[in-house]
Scaffold this motif. Structure first.
Motif, PDB file in Angstrom:
ATOM      1  N   THR A 172     -12.958  44.441 -23.222  1.00 53.58           N
ATOM      2  CA  THR A 172     -14.302  44.260 -22.660  1.00 53.58           C
ATOM      3  C   THR A 172     -14.295  44.584 -21.175  1.00 53.58           C
ATOM      4  O   THR A 172     -13.249  44.537 -20.515  1.00 53.58           O
ATOM      5  N   PRO A 173     -15.466  44.920 -20.607  1.00 53.03           N
ATOM      6  CA  PRO A 173     -15.527  45.191 -19.168  1.00 53.03           C
ATOM      7  C   PRO A 173     -15.023  44.017 -18.332  1.00 53.03           C
ATOM      8  O   PRO A 173     -14.488  44.210 -17.231  1.00 53.03           O
ATOM      9  N   GLU A 174     -15.197  42.796 -18.843  1.00 48.11           N
ATOM     10  CA  GLU A 174     -14.719  41.617 -18.106  1.00 48.11           C
ATOM     11  C   GLU A 174     -13.205  41.466 -18.185  1.00 48.11           C
ATOM     12  O   GLU A 174     -12.606  40.727 -17.394  1.00 48.11           O
ATOM     13  N   GLY A 175     -12.594  42.141 -19.169  1.00 54.20           N
ATOM     14  CA  GLY A 175     -11.151  42.107 -19.304  1.00 54.20           C
ATOM     15  C   GLY A 175     -10.602  40.837 -19.905  1.00 54.20           C
ATOM     16  O   GLY A 175      -9.393  40.582 -19.827  1.00 54.20           O
ATOM     17  N   ASP A 176     -11.482  40.027 -20.546  1.00 52.76           N
ATOM     18  CA  ASP A 176     -11.012  38.747 -21.079  1.00 52.76           C
ATOM     19  C   ASP A 176     -11.061  38.676 -22.595  1.00 52.76           C
ATOM     20  O   ASP A 176     -10.617  37.681 -23.183  1.00 52.76           O
ATOM     21  N   ARG A 177     -11.588  39.718 -23.253  1.00 58.32           N
ATOM     22  CA  ARG A 177     -11.694  39.712 -24.710  1.00 58.32           C
ATOM     23  C   ARG A 177     -11.461  41.124 -25.251  1.00 58.32           C
ATOM     24  O   ARG A 177     -11.489  42.101 -24.500  1.00 58.32           O
ATOM     25  N   LEU A 178     -11.276  41.190 -26.571  1.00 58.67           N
ATOM     26  CA  LEU A 178     -11.113  42.466 -27.249  1.00 58.67           C
ATOM     27  C   LEU A 178     -12.287  42.702 -28.178  1.00 58.67           C
ATOM     28  O   LEU A 178     -12.732  41.791 -28.883  1.00 58.67           O
ATOM     29  N   LEU A 179     -12.807  43.933 -28.188  1.00 60.74           N
ATOM     30  CA  LEU A 179     -13.887  44.306 -29.087  1.00 60.74           C
ATOM     31  C   LEU A 179     -13.295  45.076 -30.269  1.00 60.74           C
ATOM     32  O   LEU A 179     -12.547  46.052 -30.065  1.00 60.74           O
ATOM     33  N   PRO A 180     -13.598  44.680 -31.519  1.00 60.73           N
ATOM     34  CA  PRO A 180     -13.100  45.431 -32.676  1.00 60.73           C
ATOM     35  C   PRO A 180     -13.869  46.726 -32.866  1.00 60.73           C
ATOM     36  O   PRO A 180     -15.106  46.744 -32.780  1.00 60.73           O
ATOM     37  N   VAL A 181     -13.146  47.808 -33.117  1.00 57.90           N
ATOM     38  CA  VAL A 181     -13.745  49.133 -33.315  1.00 57.90           C
ATOM     39  C   VAL A 181     -13.397  49.601 -34.728  1.00 57.90           C
ATOM     40  O   VAL A 181     -12.214  49.653 -35.103  1.00 57.90           O
ATOM     41  N   TYR A 182     -14.436  49.955 -35.501  1.00 58.51           N
ATOM     42  CA  TYR A 182     -14.237  50.383 -36.885  1.00 58.51           C
ATOM     43  C   TYR A 182     -14.600  51.861 -37.017  1.00 58.51           C
ATOM     44  O   TYR A 182     -15.760  52.249 -36.877  1.00 58.51           O
ATOM     45  N   ASP A 183     -13.582  52.680 -37.275  1.00 59.47           N
ATOM     46  CA  ASP A 183     -13.762  54.121 -37.411  1.00 59.47           C
ATOM     47  C   ASP A 183     -14.096  54.494 -38.847  1.00 59.47           C
ATOM     48  O   ASP A 183     -13.839  53.735 -39.790  1.00 59.47           O
ATOM     49  N   GLN A 184     -14.635  55.696 -39.018  1.00 58.99           N
ATOM     50  CA  GLN A 184     -14.780  56.276 -40.345  1.00 58.99           C
ATOM     51  C   GLN A 184     -13.443  56.920 -40.738  1.00 58.99           C
ATOM     52  O   GLN A 184     -12.733  57.465 -39.890  1.00 58.99           O
ATOM     53  N   MET A 185     -13.115  56.856 -42.023  1.00 57.66           N
ATOM     54  CA  MET A 185     -11.841  57.408 -42.450  1.00 57.66           C
ATOM     55  C   MET A 185     -11.947  57.998 -43.850  1.00 57.66           C
ATOM     56  O   MET A 185     -12.826  57.636 -44.635  1.00 57.66           O
ATOM     57  N   THR A 186     -11.031  58.926 -44.109  1.00 57.24           N
ATOM     58  CA  THR A 186     -10.818  59.455 -45.454  1.00 57.24           C
ATOM     59  C   THR A 186      -9.369  59.159 -45.824  1.00 57.24           C
ATOM     60  O   THR A 186      -8.454  59.520 -45.080  1.00 57.24           O
ATOM     61  N   GLN A 187      -9.171  58.500 -46.932  1.00 56.74           N
ATOM     62  CA  GLN A 187      -7.822  58.157 -47.363  1.00 56.74           C
ATOM     63  C   GLN A 187      -7.580  58.633 -48.778  1.00 56.74           C
ATOM     64  O   GLN A 187      -8.394  58.403 -49.669  1.00 56.74           O
ATOM     65  N   VAL A 188      -6.438  59.296 -48.980  1.00 61.13           N
ATOM     66  CA  VAL A 188      -5.960  59.690 -50.297  1.00 61.13           C
ATOM     67  C   VAL A 188      -4.631  58.993 -50.520  1.00 61.13           C
ATOM     68  O   VAL A 188      -3.774  58.989 -49.626  1.00 61.13           O
ATOM     69  N   GLY A 189      -4.469  58.382 -51.689  1.00 60.01           N
ATOM     70  CA  GLY A 189      -3.246  57.629 -51.913  1.00 60.01           C
ATOM     71  C   GLY A 189      -2.781  57.666 -53.349  1.00 60.01           C
ATOM     72  O   GLY A 189      -3.529  58.026 -54.262  1.00 60.01           O
ATOM     73  N   VAL A 190      -1.531  57.278 -53.549  1.00 60.59           N
ATOM     74  CA  VAL A 190      -0.932  57.241 -54.878  1.00 60.59           C
ATOM     75  C   VAL A 190      -0.038  56.009 -54.973  1.00 60.59           C
ATOM     76  O   VAL A 190       0.603  55.616 -53.984  1.00 60.59           O
ATOM     77  N   ASP A 191      -0.027  55.368 -56.129  1.00 57.09           N
ATOM     78  CA  ASP A 191       0.922  54.298 -56.398  1.00 57.09           C
ATOM     79  C   ASP A 191       1.604  54.590 -57.721  1.00 57.09           C
ATOM     80  O   ASP A 191       0.958  54.943 -58.709  1.00 57.09           O
ATOM     81  N   LEU A 192       2.928  54.425 -57.736  1.00 54.71           N
ATOM     82  CA  LEU A 192       3.756  54.742 -58.900  1.00 54.71           C
ATOM     83  C   LEU A 192       4.688  53.587 -59.199  1.00 54.71           C
ATOM     84  O   LEU A 192       5.229  52.960 -58.274  1.00 54.71           O
ATOM     85  N   GLN A 193       4.888  53.327 -60.474  1.00 57.76           N
ATOM     86  CA  GLN A 193       5.899  52.357 -60.887  1.00 57.76           C
ATOM     87  C   GLN A 193       6.624  52.882 -62.121  1.00 57.76           C
ATOM     88  O   GLN A 193       6.000  53.207 -63.129  1.00 57.76           O
ATOM     89  N   TYR A 194       7.951  52.951 -62.008  1.00 62.84           N
ATOM     90  CA  TYR A 194       8.791  53.431 -63.098  1.00 62.84           C
ATOM     91  C   TYR A 194       9.628  52.267 -63.614  1.00 62.84           C
ATOM     92  O   TYR A 194      10.337  51.604 -62.851  1.00 62.84           O
ATOM     93  N   THR A 195       9.533  51.982 -64.912  1.00 62.26           N
ATOM     94  CA  THR A 195      10.253  50.883 -65.534  1.00 62.26           C
ATOM     95  C   THR A 195      11.401  51.421 -66.374  1.00 62.26           C
ATOM     96  O   THR A 195      11.200  52.255 -67.264  1.00 62.26           O
ATOM     97  N   ASN A 196      12.608  50.962 -66.079  1.00 65.00           N
ATOM     98  CA  ASN A 196      13.794  51.387 -66.819  1.00 65.00           C
ATOM     99  C   ASN A 196      14.680  50.173 -67.045  1.00 65.00           C
ATOM    100  O   ASN A 196      15.469  49.791 -66.180  1.00 65.00           O
ATOM    101  N   GLU A 197      14.491  49.524 -68.219  1.00 71.34           N
ATOM    102  CA  GLU A 197      15.223  48.305 -68.573  1.00 71.34           C
ATOM    103  C   GLU A 197      15.037  47.251 -67.470  1.00 71.34           C
ATOM    104  O   GLU A 197      13.920  46.812 -67.237  1.00 71.34           O
ATOM    105  N   ALA A 198      16.070  46.846 -66.759  1.00 66.97           N
ATOM    106  CA  ALA A 198      15.948  45.792 -65.749  1.00 66.97           C
ATOM    107  C   ALA A 198      15.482  46.310 -64.396  1.00 66.97           C
ATOM    108  O   ALA A 198      15.301  45.525 -63.461  1.00 66.97           O
ATOM    109  N   TRP A 199      15.270  47.622 -64.282  1.00 65.81           N
ATOM    110  CA  TRP A 199      14.887  48.228 -63.013  1.00 65.81           C
ATOM    111  C   TRP A 199      13.369  48.453 -62.956  1.00 65.81           C
ATOM    112  O   TRP A 199      12.756  48.901 -63.918  1.00 65.81           O
ATOM    113  N   LEU A 200      12.795  48.180 -61.795  1.00 61.30           N
ATOM    114  CA  LEU A 200      11.427  48.570 -61.465  1.00 61.30           C
ATOM    115  C   LEU A 200      11.485  49.367 -60.167  1.00 61.30           C
ATOM    116  O   LEU A 200      11.863  48.835 -59.110  1.00 61.30           O
ATOM    117  N   TRP A 201      11.130  50.640 -60.227  1.00 54.59           N
ATOM    118  CA  TRP A 201      11.078  51.491 -59.045  1.00 54.59           C
ATOM    119  C   TRP A 201       9.612  51.643 -58.631  1.00 54.59           C
ATOM    120  O   TRP A 201       8.765  51.972 -59.459  1.00 54.59           O
TER     121      TRP A 201
END
Length: 338
Positions: A172-201
């Motif tokens: 802030t101009p007073e220097g005593d607080r923080l102002l939250p800023v929310y931007d626009q975004m584009t997100q591409v993502g992937v989640d994977l899980q591989y199960t092999n007996e006792a293993w989870l990757w």
């Protein structure tokens, strides 16, 4: 509260939440975690209202869980989420499941006040948020997710276009607080899980574009479970995950840029559902440590007890963990079901 009609094809789910905090007025809040009307058919489902949706497979960090806003006054681990107003349409096909989300209202992240814990030297002024979009909170966010399984591999892919759930800060101009800023975004993502007996990757990876940064982030590792330890009913799982985040210094800050997480999961598989999850994350650049222990056990038919311990070790001054290094805590929670 849950009720259904039309032979179960239509239903209503309501999950209210409220907390009163004697020390920090900012932590006193009321929320609708769920207020959802559901219409289901053989190969599609419509939901409208306020919802909670979870995406992700990793244990230490959920990069792909982008739909909901974090309720930061509830927990520092970013696992508690605010209910999100939305409508969604789910289409189920032999070759996978498609879900389209439209979110007409943005919810700002909660932050503790001057008397609250888990904050830096400056309080976040939640009364004066800054939005990149001229529509502000009324910006319509969109998301599409595809999920399916191929043999032993579970796959989820998503694209999100809208207001970032993470905030960066402006002094802030007073220097005593923080102002939250929310931007626009584009997100591409992937989640994977591989199960092999006792293993989870497991793997979660994203690419995020905003006007100030374009970066990739990922968390991946494995869980190996020892079943029936010493001829008992107990299982012990060992977890190891690596966290990478390539964002620059102008993006919302994160502690998980080059970190290693190691943990253990114990399930006694007894009548009381006793379980313990303990883990520690180490910053490979600064050697800062974050310790987390969660335990749960049921007593009788109506009561269960949860224990949680969190501690910050070797944190450096001026870092995110350094700001909360003195906020180690232990929490005991008693739940009564009726």
């Amino acid at each position: 509260f849950y009720t259904e009609w039309d032979d179960g094809d239509q239903s209503l789910l309501i999950v209210p939440f409220a907390r009163w905090d004697q020390g920090d007025p900012r932590r006193t809040h009321v929320d609708l975690r769920e207020f959802t009307y559901i219409k289901a058919a053989s190969n599609w489902e419509f939901r409208g209202g306020v919802r909670k949706v979870f995406w992700g497979v990793a244990e230490s960090r959920h990069l792909v869980d982008v739909i909901h806003q974090t309720d930061l006054v509830e927990s520092i681990d970013e696992e508690s989420k605010l209910g999100q107003p939305m409508i969604s349409l789910n289409l189920q096909r032999d070759y996978g499941e498609f879900t389209l989300f439209a979110m007409p209202y943005f919810r700002e992240r909660t932050f503790p006040g001057s008397d609250g814990r888990f904050r830096g030297p400056l309080v976040v002024d939640t009364d004066r948020p800054i939005f990149e979009s001229g529509a502000g909170r009324q910006h319509v966010d969109l998301a599409l997710r595809y999920s399916h399984y191929f043999g032993d591999v579970d796959v989820g892919v998503h694209v999100f276009e809208g207001t970032s759930r993470e905030a960066r800060f402006r002094l802030t101009p007073e220097g005593d607080r923080l102002l939250p800023v929310y931007d626009q975004m584009t997100q591409v993502g992937v989640d994977l899980q591989y199960t092999n007996e006792a293993w989870l990757w497991k793997l979660e990876a994203i690419n995020r574009d905003t006007r100030i940064d374009s970066f990739m982030a990922a968390v991946g590792g494995f869980e190996y479970t020892f079943y029936g330890v010493r001829d008992s009913s107990a299982d012990i799982g060992m977890l190891l995950e690596y966290q990478y985040d390539g964002r620059n210094d102008r993006s919302p800050a994160t502690v998980a840029q080059n970190d290693l997480f190691a943990g253990m999961r114990l399930a006694l598989n007894d009548a009381e559902d006793t379980s313990v999850l303990a883990g520690i994350a180490v910053d490979l650049d600064s050697s800062e440590l974050f310790l987390n222990v969660e335990a749960e056990r049921r007593f009788g038919d109506n009561i269960d007890v949860e224990l949680q311990l969190r501690s910050f070790l070797d944190a450096e001054p001026g870092t995110l963990l350094g700001a909360v290094e003195q906020d180690d805590y232990i929490q005991l929670k008693l739940n009564w079901y009726y």
